[in-house]
Write an enzyme that holds these catalytic residues in place. Structure first.
Site, PDB file in Angstrom:
ATOM      1  N   ASP A   1      10.369  -6.107   6.573  1.00 48.41           N
ATOM      2  CA  ASP A   1       9.717  -4.801   6.443  1.00 48.41           C
ATOM      3  C   ASP A   1      10.441  -3.950   5.405  1.00 48.41           C
ATOM      4  O   ASP A   1      11.621  -4.149   5.124  1.00 48.41           O
ATOM      5  CB  ASP A   1       9.720  -4.086   7.799  1.00 48.41           C
ATOM      6  N   GLU A   2       9.714  -2.967   4.824  1.00 47.79           N
ATOM      7  CA  GLU A   2      10.262  -2.033   3.829  1.00 47.79           C
ATOM      8  C   GLU A   2      11.001  -2.781   2.711  1.00 47.79           C
ATOM      9  O   GLU A   2      12.111  -2.421   2.293  1.00 47.79           O
ATOM     10  CB  GLU A   2      11.193  -1.023   4.511  1.00 47.79           C
TER      11      GLU A   2
ATOM     12  N   GLY B   1       0.827  -1.195   0.000  1.00 44.80           N
ATOM     13  CA  GLY B   1       0.000   0.000   0.000  1.00 44.80           C
ATOM     14  C   GLY B   1       0.858   1.241   0.000  1.00 44.80           C
ATOM     15  O   GLY B   1       2.090   1.169  -0.120  1.00 44.80           O
TER      16      GLY B   1
ATOM     17  N   LEU C   1      13.950   8.125  -1.586  1.00 40.70           N
ATOM     18  CA  LEU C   1      14.139   9.275  -0.705  1.00 40.70           C
ATOM     19  C   LEU C   1      13.431   8.947   0.601  1.00 40.70           C
ATOM     20  O   LEU C   1      12.207   8.985   0.691  1.00 40.70           O
ATOM     21  CB  LEU C   1      13.560  10.547  -1.317  1.00 40.70           C
ATOM     22  N   LEU C   2      14.211   8.587   1.610  1.00 36.95           N
ATOM     23  CA  LEU C   2      13.624   8.249   2.897  1.00 36.95           C
ATOM     24  C   LEU C   2      13.059   9.497   3.546  1.00 36.95           C
ATOM     25  O   LEU C   2      13.715  10.530   3.609  1.00 36.95           O
ATOM     26  CB  LEU C   2      14.681   7.617   3.802  1.00 36.95           C
TER      27      LEU C   2
ATOM     28  N   GLY D   1      -0.501   1.882   7.168  1.00 32.72           N
ATOM     29  CA  GLY D   1      -0.494   0.916   8.268  1.00 32.72           C
ATOM     30  C   GLY D   1       0.185  -0.400   7.951  1.00 32.72           C
ATOM     31  O   GLY D   1      -0.080  -1.408   8.618  1.00 32.72           O
ATOM     32  N   LYS D   2       1.079  -0.404   6.963  1.00 31.00           N
ATOM     33  CA  LYS D   2       1.750  -1.652   6.566  1.00 31.00           C
ATOM     34  C   LYS D   2       2.604  -2.224   7.694  1.00 31.00           C
ATOM     35  O   LYS D   2       2.518  -3.418   8.011  1.00 31.00           O
ATOM     36  CB  LYS D   2       2.633  -1.407   5.339  1.00 31.00           C
ATOM     37  N   THR D   3       3.446  -1.394   8.288  1.00 28.18           N
ATOM     38  CA  THR D   3       4.311  -1.874   9.366  1.00 28.18           C
ATOM     39  C   THR D   3       3.489  -2.260  10.588  1.00 28.18           C
ATOM     40  O   THR D   3       3.789  -3.248  11.271  1.00 28.18           O
ATOM     41  CB  THR D   3       5.354  -0.803   9.746  1.00 28.18           C
TER      42      THR D   3
END
Length: 208
Positions: free
Chosen positions: A96-97, A24, A174-175, A29-31
């Site tokens: 994650d990520e 998404g 780009l974090l 709210g993925k994490t």
């Protein structure tokens, strides 16, 4: 809400591994969902290894932390194939990520699932231009379960499916957080992209 299939012991002949994708836009709210599934696996006394790309140090160098400040301990990994080093003695692997990992991640996740692991992968499915991002689309195609979450559009309050970049930087990775991005619906995202395009055209004419 995703409900897990029954997970046998990984070394049992009955056990079949699988891949779950949580994807998404930013702020969807993925994490948070990954942490929820990890906590449920832990309560079920399943052994879990949690990993993330070493590049992501926005909240913490090691822990995975959601926007709601919930967190779990994790292992930062430089490249996808290193995941195999840390996952031998567990049943569940959570990543994650995942969009920040290299293309080898698809092969790694498939190998783990083939050996009876439950593999949970969370990541952005589209970049700031609304285009498929990294390995996530390919992982979605080979996964048994795909959960696509949605945020709330910061402009109109509708369902947000896009991560709109608020700063004028064109590199794909780009974090950033709310100072760099906001969730938008399709309409508001397209309006923003058109405004950015006009702005760039004006700047180019000024610099000519």
């Amino acid at each position: 809400m995703f409900i897990e299939p029954k997970l046998h012991d990984r070394f049992s002949e009955k056990q079949t591994g699988w891949i779950e994708i949580i994807c998404g836009s930013m702020f969807s709210g993925k994490t948070e969902e990954l942490i929820r599934r990890v906590n449920r696996a832990t309560i079920a006394k399943q052994t879990v290894k949690i990993l993330k790309p070493a590049i992501d140090k926005r909240y913490d160098e090691k822990d995975i932390i959601s926007h709601n400040q919930n967190y779990v301990e994790s292992i930062p990994i430089e490249k996808a194939e290193d995941i195999l080093i840390y996952t031998e003695n567990c049943q569940v692997v959570a990543i994650d990520e995942a969009q920040f990992f290299d293309n080898k991640l698809v092969e790694v996740c498939t190998e783990l699932a083939n050996h009876g692991f439950r593999v949970i992968v969370s990541g952005l499915d589209m970049n700031f231009e609304g285009k498929p991002f990294g390995v996530i689309p390919e992982l979605m195609s080979v996964a048994e379960y795909v959960t696509k979450l949605h945020a709330i559009c910061a402009k109109c309050g509708d369902v947000g499916n896009y991560s709109f970049r608020l700063v004028d930087q064109e590199e794909e990775v780009l974090l950033g957080e709310k100072n760099h991005y906001e969730a938008r619906c399709r309409k508001c995202f397209n309006i923003g992209m058109e405004e950015r395009k006009r702005k760039l055209e004006i700047m180019q004419k000024i610099n000519e």
